[in-house]
Design an enzyme around this catalytic site. Sequence first.
Site, PDB file in Angstrom:
ATOM      1  N   HIS A   1       0.850  -1.203   0.044  1.00 57.25           N
ATOM      2  CA  HIS A   1      -0.103  -0.188  -0.071  1.00 57.25           C
ATOM      3  C   HIS A   1       0.875   1.390  -0.056  1.00 57.25           C
ATOM      4  CE1 HIS A   1      -3.100   2.688   2.142  1.00 57.25           C
ATOM      5  NE2 HIS A   1      -3.632   2.370   0.976  1.00 57.25           N
TER       6      HIS A   1
ATOM      7  N   GLU B   1       0.508  -0.443  -4.846  1.00 56.66           N
ATOM      8  CA  GLU B   1      -0.552   0.503  -4.954  1.00 56.66           C
ATOM      9  C   GLU B   1      -0.022   1.862  -4.774  1.00 56.66           C
ATOM     10  OE1 GLU B   1      -4.038   3.024  -3.497  1.00 56.66           O
ATOM     11  OE2 GLU B   1      -2.064   2.583  -2.676  1.00 56.66           O
TER      12      GLU B   1
ATOM     13  N   ASP C   1      -0.921   6.192  -5.678  1.00 55.06           N
ATOM     14  CA  ASP C   1      -1.975   7.212  -5.871  1.00 55.06           C
ATOM     15  C   ASP C   1      -1.295   8.136  -6.713  1.00 55.06           C
ATOM     16  OD1 ASP C   1      -3.863   6.358  -3.745  1.00 55.06           O
ATOM     17  OD2 ASP C   1      -2.309   6.878  -2.603  1.00 55.06           O
TER      18      ASP C   1
ATOM     19  N   GLU D   1      -3.894   3.833  -8.559  1.00 53.63           N
ATOM     20  CA  GLU D   1      -5.369   4.533  -7.921  1.00 53.63           C
ATOM     21  C   GLU D   1      -5.258   5.990  -8.440  1.00 53.63           C
ATOM     22  OE1 GLU D   1      -6.236   4.522  -3.756  1.00 53.63           O
ATOM     23  OE2 GLU D   1      -7.790   6.102  -4.179  1.00 53.63           O
TER      24      GLU D   1
ATOM     25  N   HIS E   1      -1.106  11.258  -2.324  1.00 50.64           N
ATOM     26  CA  HIS E   1      -2.312  10.893  -1.756  1.00 50.64           C
ATOM     27  C   HIS E   1      -3.211  12.078  -1.473  1.00 50.64           C
ATOM     28  CE1 HIS E   1      -5.136   9.460   1.168  1.00 50.64           C
ATOM     29  NE2 HIS E   1      -5.094   8.385   0.690  1.00 50.64           N
TER      30      HIS E   1
END
Length: 248
Positions: A10, A37, A39, A112, A52
């Site tokens: 993450h 993952e 952002d 993401e 993020h």
Amino acid sequence: MLKLPKIIGHRGACGYAPENTLESIRTAADMGVEWVELDVKLTKDSIPIIFHDDDLDRTTNGSGPVREATWEDIQQLEAGSWFADSFSGIKIPSLEETVELLIDLDMGLNLEIKPCAGREIETAEIALDMLSRYWDAHDRLLISSFSHVSLESARDLAPDWRRSLLLWHEDMPADWVELADYLDAATINISDQLATRDFIRQIAEMEKPALVYTINDPHRARILQSWGVASMFTDVPDVILEGMLQVH
Ligand code: G3P
Ligand code: MG
């Protein structure tokens, strides 16, 4: 065929290194993590960066909204010492340099799309355009978002790249099943709070993999694994990888 790993780091391995940085990705790779993952959002001058929050304050020495900062502004910022002094001097990475590193490390990616409000379409367009110049491994890429508009753009721009519908317990769209269908989502990515046995069964009945975020407790990871969860996002990949090994 999508080659989903059991765990996805993450924001890199954000339990051990500043989130969404190249250092965080390297830390995950060193732990044997196969996918991360990250952002993505846009600077004021539309450069896709890995970040993020909507504001710079929490994870950099800057302040104010990301949408007001140019790429040049972003490059002046330091994004490591909020986490630990040993990471002082680390920069916010562009999507481009991030993708180059991931390819070098032979890692998979869940990107993401995390647009600033009002930039849902262009964030998807610009990020996917950048990615398309580098990324060939369709089986090791997921494009996810909470923004249905961004996912709709992703579907139209890059229909062959798999998409994930992100669901959060505090803001559940009542029509999420129809949305998943409309967006042609390959996976459903849910918060741990949503991850009941029944909900995971419901996703399985849609013949889609269920992914759960963010799992840092190995006991919980083993339960989710036994319920058929395909993959879990974790801040502490080594802890979860070790916890899962005990199942076998
Ligand atoms: O994609 C899973 C997770 O990253 C979604 O929430 O806020 O950590 O981006 P957030
Ligand atoms: Mg995220």
